[in-house]
Design a protein around this motif. Sequence first.
Motif, PDB file in Angstrom:
ATOM      1  N   TYR A   1      10.933  -6.895 -25.579  1.00  0.00           N
ATOM      2  CA  TYR A   1      10.662  -5.560 -26.050  1.00  0.00           C
ATOM      3  C   TYR A   1      10.023  -4.540 -24.862  1.00  0.00           C
ATOM      4  O   TYR A   1       8.955  -4.185 -24.933  1.00  0.00           O
ATOM      5  N   TRP A   2      10.923  -4.758 -23.969  1.00  0.00           N
ATOM      6  CA  TRP A   2      10.862  -3.534 -22.780  1.00  0.00           C
ATOM      7  C   TRP A   2      11.728  -2.316 -22.735  1.00  0.00           C
ATOM      8  O   TRP A   2      12.756  -2.634 -23.243  1.00  0.00           O
ATOM      9  N   PRO A   3      11.556  -1.158 -22.354  1.00  0.00           N
ATOM     10  CA  PRO A   3      12.713  -0.443 -22.016  1.00  0.00           C
ATOM     11  C   PRO A   3      13.546  -1.130 -20.984  1.00  0.00           C
ATOM     12  O   PRO A   3      13.274  -1.791 -20.313  1.00  0.00           O
ATOM     13  N   PRO A   4      14.922  -0.917 -21.317  1.00  0.00           N
ATOM     14  CA  PRO A   4      15.979  -1.583 -20.564  1.00  0.00           C
ATOM     15  C   PRO A   4      15.661  -1.467 -19.146  1.00  0.00           C
ATOM     16  O   PRO A   4      15.808  -0.442 -18.575  1.00  0.00           O
ATOM     17  N   HIS A   5      16.021  -2.566 -18.473  1.00  0.00           N
ATOM     18  CA  HIS A   5      15.837  -2.618 -17.013  1.00  0.00           C
ATOM     19  C   HIS A   5      16.146  -4.250 -16.520  1.00  0.00           C
ATOM     20  O   HIS A   5      15.931  -5.074 -17.192  1.00  0.00           O
ATOM     21  N   LEU A   6      16.320  -4.096 -15.273  1.00  0.00           N
ATOM     22  CA  LEU A   6      16.504  -5.483 -14.634  1.00  0.00           C
ATOM     23  C   LEU A   6      15.459  -5.911 -13.877  1.00  0.00           C
ATOM     24  O   LEU A   6      14.905  -5.215 -13.021  1.00  0.00           O
ATOM     25  N   HIS A   7      14.690  -7.128 -13.971  1.00  0.00           N
ATOM     26  CA  HIS A   7      13.728  -7.427 -13.197  1.00  0.00           C
ATOM     27  C   HIS A   7      14.525  -8.682 -12.140  1.00  0.00           C
ATOM     28  O   HIS A   7      14.956  -9.517 -12.805  1.00  0.00           O
ATOM     29  N   PHE A   8      14.395  -8.216 -10.997  1.00  0.00           N
ATOM     30  CA  PHE A   8      15.057  -8.709 -10.015  1.00  0.00           C
ATOM     31  C   PHE A   8      13.980  -9.493  -8.993  1.00  0.00           C
ATOM     32  O   PHE A   8      13.216  -8.769  -8.315  1.00  0.00           O
ATOM     33  N   GLN A   9      13.992 -10.983  -8.983  1.00  0.00           N
ATOM     34  CA  GLN A   9      12.876 -11.466  -8.224  1.00  0.00           C
ATOM     35  C   GLN A   9      13.670 -12.658  -7.268  1.00  0.00           C
ATOM     36  O   GLN A   9      14.242 -13.322  -7.825  1.00  0.00           O
ATOM     37  N   ILE A  10      12.993 -12.659  -5.907  1.00  0.00           N
ATOM     38  CA  ILE A  10      13.366 -13.921  -5.121  1.00  0.00           C
ATOM     39  C   ILE A  10      12.649 -14.936  -5.234  1.00  0.00           C
ATOM     40  O   ILE A  10      11.344 -14.496  -5.114  1.00  0.00           O
ATOM     41  N   ILE A  11      12.945 -16.133  -5.312  1.00  0.00           N
ATOM     42  CA  ILE A  11      11.927 -17.348  -5.317  1.00  0.00           C
ATOM     43  C   ILE A  11      12.675 -18.418  -4.508  1.00  0.00           C
ATOM     44  O   ILE A  11      13.727 -19.032  -4.492  1.00  0.00           O
ATOM     45  N   GLU A  12      11.621 -18.812  -3.565  1.00  0.00           N
ATOM     46  CA  GLU A  12      11.993 -19.856  -2.627  1.00  0.00           C
ATOM     47  C   GLU A  12      12.120 -21.205  -3.281  1.00  0.00           C
ATOM     48  O   GLU A  12      13.043 -21.810  -3.245  1.00  0.00           O
ATOM     49  N   ASN A  13      10.967 -21.695  -3.935  1.00  0.00           N
ATOM     50  CA  ASN A  13      10.735 -22.729  -4.421  1.00  0.00           C
ATOM     51  C   ASN A  13      10.627 -22.674  -5.886  1.00  0.00           C
ATOM     52  O   ASN A  13       9.515 -22.013  -6.404  1.00  0.00           O
ATOM     53  N   MET A  14      11.299 -23.102  -6.662  1.00  0.00           N
ATOM     54  CA  MET A  14      11.075 -23.099  -8.237  1.00  0.00           C
ATOM     55  C   MET A  14      10.053 -23.958  -8.602  1.00  0.00           C
ATOM     56  O   MET A  14       9.632 -23.767  -9.923  1.00  0.00           O
ATOM     57  N   ASN A  15       9.533 -24.827  -7.780  1.00  0.00           N
ATOM     58  CA  ASN A  15       8.486 -25.955  -8.395  1.00  0.00           C
ATOM     59  C   ASN A  15       8.826 -26.776  -9.775  1.00  0.00           C
ATOM     60  O   ASN A  15       7.846 -26.524 -10.439  1.00  0.00           O
ATOM     61  N   GLY A  16       9.778 -26.767  -9.930  1.00  0.00           N
ATOM     62  CA  GLY A  16      10.521 -27.825 -10.955  1.00  0.00           C
ATOM     63  C   GLY A  16      10.682 -27.151 -12.474  1.00  0.00           C
ATOM     64  O   GLY A  16      10.993 -27.492 -13.212  1.00  0.00           O
ATOM     65  N   LEU A  17      10.602 -25.648 -12.020  1.00  0.00           N
ATOM     66  CA  LEU A  17      10.796 -24.889 -13.406  1.00  0.00           C
ATOM     67  C   LEU A  17      12.165 -24.560 -13.588  1.00  0.00           C
ATOM     68  O   LEU A  17      13.037 -24.427 -12.527  1.00  0.00           O
ATOM     69  N   LYS A  18      12.573 -24.334 -14.905  1.00  0.00           N
ATOM     70  CA  LYS A  18      13.954 -23.941 -15.089  1.00  0.00           C
ATOM     71  C   LYS A  18      13.870 -22.795 -16.374  1.00  0.00           C
ATOM     72  O   LYS A  18      13.148 -22.870 -17.167  1.00  0.00           O
ATOM     73  N   GLY A  19      14.812 -21.772 -15.999  1.00  0.00           N
ATOM     74  CA  GLY A  19      14.812 -20.725 -17.083  1.00  0.00           C
ATOM     75  C   GLY A  19      13.862 -19.641 -16.963  1.00  0.00           C
ATOM     76  O   GLY A  19      13.723 -18.846 -17.848  1.00  0.00           O
ATOM     77  N   ASP A  20      12.760 -19.829 -15.949  1.00  0.00           N
ATOM     78  CA  ASP A  20      11.718 -19.163 -16.148  1.00  0.00           C
ATOM     79  C   ASP A  20      10.916 -19.153 -14.814  1.00  0.00           C
ATOM     80  O   ASP A  20      10.923 -20.276 -14.024  1.00  0.00           O
ATOM     81  N   TYR A  21      10.288 -18.355 -14.372  1.00  0.00           N
ATOM     82  CA  TYR A  21       9.263 -18.354 -13.167  1.00  0.00           C
ATOM     83  C   TYR A  21       8.400 -17.065 -13.358  1.00  0.00           C
ATOM     84  O   TYR A  21       8.819 -16.024 -13.603  1.00  0.00           O
ATOM     85  N   PRO A  22       6.969 -17.019 -13.080  1.00  0.00           N
ATOM     86  CA  PRO A  22       6.056 -15.993 -13.444  1.00  0.00           C
ATOM     87  C   PRO A  22       6.879 -14.775 -12.450  1.00  0.00           C
ATOM     88  O   PRO A  22       7.004 -15.037 -11.191  1.00  0.00           O
TER      89      PRO A  22
END
Length: 233
Positions: A180-201
């Motif tokens: 439920y946002w205006p259409p846009h791409l959130h583009f983020q670089i993450i070195e260590n996913m710390n075990g997360l999948k499909g999501d990261y803050p």
Amino acid sequence: MKTFEQVIKSEASVIQKIIDFDETKDKLLALDFTENNTELTDEILDDTDLFSAWINQKLSDNHVRYGIGGYNEHRTIYSRSAHFDAGEEPRRLHLGVDIWAPAGTAIYNFYDAKVHSFANNNNFGDYGATIILAYNIGGYQFHALYGHLSLSSLNNLEEGKFIPAGTKFAELGAKEENGYWPPHLHFQIIENMNGLKGDYPGVCKFSERERYLANCPNPNIILQSSFGVFNSF
């Protein structure tokens, strides 16, 4: 060991597009979502359609197709969603870059990658459909999170799937499927996913700023090569 910025600069000539952009005629409009932007009233932020109309008007008035910005930006707009307000300190510091464009806008892979993980993070104000790709550029391993995609972008994916450079692999989602946002791409670089999948803050508490920024380097170095625009945005 080279830093993320040094690696990407050394490989700038082979970084491909993320969205369709003609550097001979297209421009990018920097959008500010801090408290300095007094145009964004609570009335606008509380209504996704009004928020979308505000962004579209800004793009139209400036004769551009895309808005951009947000890395390391302390944003007031997250007050629209309880998703960012759990605990004593709300999350307000943005860890990625947003590219504002219409729903259905094609998203391309800028370099050879494999699917790390994907999910539909469908809380109000969350990423919605999300894909995380794993990269190895010049021996430097990292991940890129692509958020606010269409649900159809998740079709036929599996972890480990190879996504060649230059491939269209996703599209921007409408509000009903992008958190439920205006259409846009959130583009983020993450070195260590710390075990997360499909999501990261994508947004952190200001008190945790240094820790998160150390793990999420500035994506603009990739975007500047991808767009062929070497100014700061």
